[in-house]
Design a protein around this motif. Structure first.
Motif, PDB file in Angstrom:
ATOM      1  N   SER A  90      -3.878  -5.712   5.008  1.00  0.00           N
ATOM      2  CA  SER A  90      -4.998  -4.812   4.769  1.00  0.00           C
ATOM      3  C   SER A  90      -4.698  -3.785   3.689  1.00  0.00           C
ATOM      4  O   SER A  90      -5.613  -3.183   3.133  1.00  0.00           O
ATOM      5  N   GLY A  91      -3.434  -3.561   3.418  1.00  0.00           N
ATOM      6  CA  GLY A  91      -3.062  -2.544   2.445  1.00  0.00           C
ATOM      7  C   GLY A  91      -2.885  -1.175   3.073  1.00  0.00           C
ATOM      8  O   GLY A  91      -2.473  -0.226   2.408  1.00  0.00           O
ATOM      9  N   ILE A  92      -3.197  -1.050   4.355  1.00  0.00           N
ATOM     10  CA  ILE A  92      -3.071   0.245   5.029  1.00  0.00           C
ATOM     11  C   ILE A  92      -2.174   0.138   6.263  1.00  0.00           C
ATOM     12  O   ILE A  92      -2.353   0.865   7.229  1.00  0.00           O
ATOM     13  N   GLY A  93      -1.244  -0.792   6.196  1.00  0.00           N
ATOM     14  CA  GLY A  93      -0.212  -0.855   7.219  1.00  0.00           C
ATOM     15  C   GLY A  93      -0.506  -1.715   8.432  1.00  0.00           C
ATOM     16  O   GLY A  93       0.322  -1.786   9.342  1.00  0.00           O
ATOM     17  N   TRP A 123      -3.208   4.614  -0.522  1.00  0.00           N
ATOM     18  CA  TRP A 123      -3.536   3.224  -0.818  1.00  0.00           C
ATOM     19  C   TRP A 123      -3.830   3.116  -2.305  1.00  0.00           C
ATOM     20  O   TRP A 123      -4.774   3.722  -2.806  1.00  0.00           O
ATOM     21  N   ASP A 124      -3.012   2.381  -3.011  1.00  0.00           N
ATOM     22  CA  ASP A 124      -3.176   2.202  -4.446  1.00  0.00           C
ATOM     23  C   ASP A 124      -4.552   1.624  -4.757  1.00  0.00           C
ATOM     24  O   ASP A 124      -4.945   0.597  -4.186  1.00  0.00           O
ATOM     25  N   ARG A 160      -8.409  -5.109  -5.685  1.00  0.00           N
ATOM     26  CA  ARG A 160      -8.125  -6.548  -5.651  1.00  0.00           C
ATOM     27  C   ARG A 160      -8.524  -7.139  -4.313  1.00  0.00           C
ATOM     28  O   ARG A 160      -9.175  -8.198  -4.257  1.00  0.00           O
ATOM     29  N   GLN A 161      -8.168  -6.473  -3.236  1.00  0.00           N
ATOM     30  CA  GLN A 161      -8.510  -6.989  -1.919  1.00  0.00           C
ATOM     31  C   GLN A 161     -10.020  -6.992  -1.690  1.00  0.00           C
ATOM     32  O   GLN A 161     -10.571  -7.955  -1.150  1.00  0.00           O
TER      33      GLN A 161
END
Length: 337
Positions: free
Chosen positions: A39-42, A182-183, A189-190
């Motif tokens: 998810s990009g957030i862990g 979160w970059d 991209r996600q």
């Protein structure tokens, strides 16, 4: 007095609670076998069998809802993709149905109309909603293909609010950054790959748009941009769709105008309940103030490069081609007769 759905704290008999937990446990086992994505957030997303992404608890709750929630003809469903104006629409719709704004100062919009998948069908509970008076105001982010069949079969009303995906993305990115950095390039991209909460975004919108085209008297599609440009007209449109149009006398008395004023995001964000209050979500209390940011149309220009914006626009044009949805300065506008 506010009239909203019972949350998960309702006491249950021990045998009933055990049966409910068994339902959830079986579905958790099933979801644990599904594909996952970062998810990009862990935390990992699970991929629902219908093709959309959410954290495991959300996918499990959606499956419970599909099996155990029975819609009625008098129900009103609010549906949005996350960060598309949910809080605002909840306040407006609740006030339009109740014909008053007293509840707005005492409760968060998310307490007045809780999320089915993150406030009602949670903590191993399957609440009995059958005794609630009509109209039941129900809220969800669940994509159309994963709702209970009774939602379509019952002929109930469904109000869908969508938003320019660029603003939606930026708002979602800001929201998750409240919890951990979160970059933005990775987040974009996600999002463009369709890996986001209840996403892909474009399939979410199209599912409800096609439903609206097939059954316009049952499914209303609003856009955040239209709502921001002329809130009063859109509120009247919403009330008419729900079978509760504002009468000439009510309009003369300013009933609808007072609702617009009380439910304006600037006003909602200043209320004490939304500044310092909390709302139970899934397993913990969440500060109400996290649901308010700028709410400005076109804020994406302050965060996205031209190339980033172009990437989202190209996907949008490709996905929506031939659907009857048109792109224009106010974003999405259905072809209206």
């Amino acid at each position: 007095m506010a009239s909203f759905l019972p949350l998960s704290s309702t006491p249950e008999a021990a045998d009933e609670a055990a049966a409910h937990k068994e339902v959830y446990d079986q579905l958790r086992q099933l979801v644990n076998t599904l594909p996952t994505a970062p998810s990009g957030i862990g935390r990992l997303y699970s991929r629902h069998p219908d093709g959309w992404y959410m954290f495991t608890s959300g996918v499990v709750s959606a499956m419970v809802i599909k099996k155990h929630l029975t819609a009625r003809a008098t129900d009103v469903f609010i549906v949005t993709f996350p960060k598309c104006g949910t809080t605002w629409l909840k306040a407006l719709l609740h006030s339009a149905i109740r014909r008053g704004v007293d509840d707005i100062g005492a409760y968060s919009p998310h307490q007045l109309i809780p999320f089915l998948e993150s406030q009602v069908f949670v903590k191993d509970r399957i609440p009995d909603l059958s005794s609630l008076p009509a109209p039941r105001l129900l809220m969800t982010h669940i994509p159309s293909q994963s709702l209970p069949d009774s939602v379509a079969d019952s002929g109930c009303k469904l109000v869908y609010l969508c938003r320019d995906p660029k603003d939606c993305f930026v708002s979602l990115w800001h929201f998750w950054n409240r919890f951990m950095p979160w970059d933005i390039d990775e987040a974009l991209r996600q999002f463009c790959d369709g890996i986001s909460v209840f996403g892909p975004y474009w399939e979410h919108v199209l599912g409800y748009w096609r439903w609206h085209v097939q059954r316009p008297s049952h499914v209303l599609v609003l856009t955040y941009e239209e709502l921001a440009a002329d809130t009063l007209s859109q509120l009247r449109r919403l009330a008419g769709f729900l079978g509760r149009p504002f009468t000439a006398a009510e309009q003369e008395a300013g009933v609808d105008g007072k609702i617009v004023e009380a439910c304006a995001m600037e006003n909602l964000s200043r209320l004490e309940v939304n500044r310092s209050g909390t709302t139970d979500m899934v397993t913990s209390a969440v500060a109400n103030n996290i649901f308010f940011r700028r709410g400005v149309v076109g804020d994406w220009r302050n965060h996205l490069t031209p190339e980033m914006a172009r990437r989202i626009d190209e996907i949008t044009m490709s996905k929506f081609e031939g659907s009857g949805l048109l792109l224009h300065p106010q974003f999405l506008q259905g072809k209206r007769e």
